[in-house]
Design a protein around this motif. Structure first.
Motif, PDB file in Angstrom:
ATOM      1  N   LEU A  94      12.741   3.337  -2.025  1.00 53.48           N
ATOM      2  CA  LEU A  94      12.451   2.115  -2.768  1.00 53.48           C
ATOM      3  C   LEU A  94      13.443   1.954  -3.916  1.00 53.48           C
ATOM      4  CD1 LEU A  94       8.565   2.084  -3.168  1.00 53.48           C
ATOM      5  CD2 LEU A  94       9.937   0.962  -1.424  1.00 53.48           C
ATOM      6  N   PRO A  95      13.782   0.715  -4.261  1.00 58.89           N
ATOM      7  CA  PRO A  95      14.593   0.491  -5.463  1.00 58.89           C
ATOM      8  C   PRO A  95      13.873   1.019  -6.695  1.00 58.89           C
ATOM      9  CG  PRO A  95      14.402  -1.517  -4.143  1.00 58.89           C
ATOM     10  CD  PRO A  95      13.435  -0.526  -3.569  1.00 58.89           C
ATOM     11  N   GLU A  96      14.620   1.324  -7.735  1.00 57.65           N
ATOM     12  CA  GLU A  96      14.023   1.884  -8.948  1.00 57.65           C
ATOM     13  C   GLU A  96      13.012   0.936  -9.576  1.00 57.65           C
ATOM     14  OE1 GLU A  96      17.080   3.025 -11.626  1.00 57.65           O
ATOM     15  OE2 GLU A  96      17.851   4.635 -10.356  1.00 57.65           O
ATOM     16  N   TRP A  97      13.185  -0.355  -9.361  1.00 55.46           N
ATOM     17  CA  TRP A  97      12.322  -1.339 -10.008  1.00 55.46           C
ATOM     18  C   TRP A  97      11.161  -1.765  -9.106  1.00 55.46           C
ATOM     19  CZ3 TRP A  97      12.975  -5.454  -6.773  1.00 55.46           C
ATOM     20  CH2 TRP A  97      14.201  -5.537  -6.112  1.00 55.46           C
ATOM     21  N   GLU A  98      10.870  -0.978  -8.088  1.00 58.93           N
ATOM     22  CA  GLU A  98       9.757  -1.326  -7.205  1.00 58.93           C
ATOM     23  C   GLU A  98       8.801  -0.148  -7.070  1.00 58.93           C
ATOM     24  OE1 GLU A  98       9.008  -2.779  -2.580  1.00 58.93           O
ATOM     25  OE2 GLU A  98      10.849  -3.352  -3.619  1.00 58.93           O
ATOM     26  N   GLN A  99       7.511  -0.442  -6.977  1.00 54.08           N
ATOM     27  CA  GLN A  99       6.479   0.576  -6.804  1.00 54.08           C
ATOM     28  C   GLN A  99       5.390   0.026  -5.897  1.00 54.08           C
ATOM     29  OE1 GLN A  99       4.524   0.946 -10.773  1.00 54.08           O
ATOM     30  NE2 GLN A  99       5.547  -1.024 -11.111  1.00 54.08           N
ATOM     31  N   TRP A 100       4.747   0.917  -5.147  1.00 54.14           N
ATOM     32  CA  TRP A 100       3.628   0.525  -4.302  1.00 54.14           C
ATOM     33  C   TRP A 100       2.372   1.183  -4.857  1.00 54.14           C
ATOM     34  CZ3 TRP A 100       5.769   0.922   1.412  1.00 54.14           C
ATOM     35  CH2 TRP A 100       6.875   0.055   1.529  1.00 54.14           C
ATOM     36  N   PHE A 101       1.194   0.785  -4.338  1.00 58.29           N
ATOM     37  CA  PHE A 101      -0.041   1.116  -5.036  1.00 58.29           C
ATOM     38  C   PHE A 101      -1.068   1.835  -4.177  1.00 58.29           C
ATOM     39  CE2 PHE A 101       1.815  -2.568  -7.098  1.00 58.29           C
ATOM     40  CZ  PHE A 101       1.850  -2.141  -8.410  1.00 58.29           C
ATOM     41  N   ASN A 102      -1.772   2.757  -4.844  1.00 61.76           N
ATOM     42  CA  ASN A 102      -2.990   3.320  -4.307  1.00 61.76           C
ATOM     43  C   ASN A 102      -4.110   2.340  -4.641  1.00 61.76           C
ATOM     44  OD1 ASN A 102      -5.635   4.857  -4.823  1.00 61.76           O
ATOM     45  ND2 ASN A 102      -4.441   6.376  -3.703  1.00 61.76           N
TER      46      ASN A 102
ATOM     47  N   ASN B 258       0.835  -1.191   0.000  1.00 56.07           N
ATOM     48  CA  ASN B 258       0.000   0.000   0.000  1.00 56.07           C
ATOM     49  C   ASN B 258       0.878   1.252   0.000  1.00 56.07           C
ATOM     50  OD1 ASN B 258      -1.882   2.025   0.585  1.00 56.07           O
ATOM     51  ND2 ASN B 258      -3.066   0.670   1.913  1.00 56.07           N
ATOM     52  N   ASP B 259       0.658   2.135  -0.962  1.00 55.80           N
ATOM     53  CA  ASP B 259       1.518   3.316  -1.042  1.00 55.80           C
ATOM     54  C   ASP B 259       1.299   4.309   0.106  1.00 55.80           C
ATOM     55  OD1 ASP B 259      -0.852   4.590  -1.734  1.00 55.80           O
ATOM     56  OD2 ASP B 259      -0.109   5.414  -3.627  1.00 55.80           O
ATOM     57  N   SER B 260       0.238   4.129   0.885  1.00 50.67           N
ATOM     58  CA  SER B 260       0.038   5.002   2.042  1.00 50.67           C
ATOM     59  C   SER B 260       1.106   4.783   3.105  1.00 50.67           C
ATOM     60  CB  SER B 260      -1.352   4.762   2.649  1.00 50.67           C
ATOM     61  OG  SER B 260      -1.450   3.471   3.219  1.00 50.67           O
ATOM     62  N   LYS B 261       1.854   3.682   2.989  1.00 50.58           N
ATOM     63  CA  LYS B 261       2.910   3.394   3.961  1.00 50.58           C
ATOM     64  C   LYS B 261       4.266   3.953   3.542  1.00 50.58           C
ATOM     65  CE  LYS B 261       2.599   1.163   7.123  1.00 50.58           C
ATOM     66  NZ  LYS B 261       2.315   1.546   8.531  1.00 50.58           N
ATOM     67  N   LEU B 262       4.334   4.546   2.369  1.00 49.33           N
ATOM     68  CA  LEU B 262       5.629   5.038   1.881  1.00 49.33           C
ATOM     69  C   LEU B 262       6.214   6.122   2.772  1.00 49.33           C
ATOM     70  CD1 LEU B 262       5.105   5.200  -1.988  1.00 49.33           C
ATOM     71  CD2 LEU B 262       6.804   3.835  -0.759  1.00 49.33           C
ATOM     72  N   ALA B 263       5.353   6.988   3.288  1.00 51.35           N
ATOM     73  CA  ALA B 263       5.842   8.112   4.099  1.00 51.35           C
ATOM     74  C   ALA B 263       6.589   7.644   5.342  1.00 51.35           C
ATOM     75  CB  ALA B 263       4.671   9.014   4.489  1.00 51.35           C
ATOM     76  N   SER B 264       6.175   6.505   5.879  1.00 48.23           N
ATOM     77  CA  SER B 264       6.817   6.007   7.103  1.00 48.23           C
ATOM     78  C   SER B 264       7.848   4.922   6.823  1.00 48.23           C
ATOM     79  CB  SER B 264       5.751   5.458   8.060  1.00 48.23           C
ATOM     80  OG  SER B 264       5.013   4.404   7.463  1.00 48.23           O
ATOM     81  N   TRP B 265       8.091   4.632   5.537  1.00 50.85           N
ATOM     82  CA  TRP B 265       9.030   3.568   5.182  1.00 50.85           C
ATOM     83  C   TRP B 265      10.460   4.104   5.230  1.00 50.85           C
ATOM     84  CZ3 TRP B 265       8.351  -1.439   5.024  1.00 50.85           C
ATOM     85  CH2 TRP B 265       9.312  -2.244   4.415  1.00 50.85           C
ATOM     86  N   PRO B 266      11.352   3.425   5.944  1.00 47.61           N
ATOM     87  CA  PRO B 266      12.739   3.911   6.032  1.00 47.61           C
ATOM     88  C   PRO B 266      13.468   3.731   4.708  1.00 47.61           C
ATOM     89  CG  PRO B 266      12.528   1.765   7.101  1.00 47.61           C
ATOM     90  CD  PRO B 266      11.138   2.199   6.734  1.00 47.61           C
ATOM     91  N   GLY B 267      14.202   4.754   4.297  1.00 50.06           N
ATOM     92  CA  GLY B 267      14.977   4.644   3.073  1.00 50.06           C
ATOM     93  C   GLY B 267      14.147   4.883   1.831  1.00 50.06           C
TER      94      GLY B 267
END
Length: 207
Positions: free
Chosen positions: A154-162, A143-152
């Protein structure tokens, strides 16, 4: 096409580099496994594909459950194939170009696979193509809503989703979204909204 081939090769190369860290087992209590098992069409004669199977942590559990369906496993790199249990049909191929014939499968599950797709829309169109009408697509991803709290980063080849945007895209491509779990628990009972699960049914062929 040349660019797509190049990007696919790069992704395959990265997967090979990361091969040692891929897990070959998943706890039977893991919510991601439970989500797959509870939603996959497992009737006799059904053909089920684990696309992006890696070392087979999910497909092994499906086989151990002695489901009466026929199980298939596919990944981008053949380095993963020796980890597949006997009795499966295995194949190498990209989520963008799987190589299967139209409408071949009754169920497909992709767990932390769509996040690596070079083109998400093209990937979902390919899944629509190889699913039979009425077939089930199960997606477990982040879930891309967790990106803000994710440390570091993401690799260029990874994406999270709305989740809402992904649902809209699925429906545009010819799926009916039947179930959404916005918080699928995972390793050691973690329950922090990182993973979501979607069950979608193919209702029409993608144009």
């Amino acid at each position: 096409l040349t660019l797509l081939n190049t990007l696919t090769w790069i992704l395959s190369y990265n997967l090979k580099k990361l091969f040692p860290i891929f897990l070959d087992n998943i706890d039977e209590r893991d919510g991601r496994l439970h989500f797959v098992l509870s939603n996959i069409p497992s009737c006799k004669g059904k053909k089920i594909l684990d696309l992006g199977c890696a070392k087979g942590r999910y497909i092994n559990k499906l086989q151990e459950a002695k489901l009466p369906c026929s199980l298939y496993a596919q990944d981008l790199h053949d380095i993963f194939i020796p980890f597949m249990p006997s009795g499966l049909t295995t194949s190498c191929g990209s989520i963008l170009r799987t190589g299967w014939t139209d409408g071949y499968f009754d169920g497909i599950f992709i767990c932390e696979v769509l996040e690596h797709a070079i083109d998400v829309q093209m990937a979902l169109q390919e899944l629509n193509r190889i699913l039979a009408i009425g077939g089930t697509l199960i997606i477990v991803d982040k879930n891309d809503s967790k990106l803000a709290s994710w440390p570091g980063k993401l690799p260029e080849w990874e994406q999270w989703f709305n989740i809402n945007k992904l649902n809209i895209l699925l429906e545009e491509i010819g799926f009916s979204v039947e179930k959404i779990d916005q918080n699928v628990h995972y390793e050691n009972g973690k329950n922090d909204n990182l993973f979501f699960g979607i069950v979608a049914i193919k209702i029409e062929n993608c144009n």
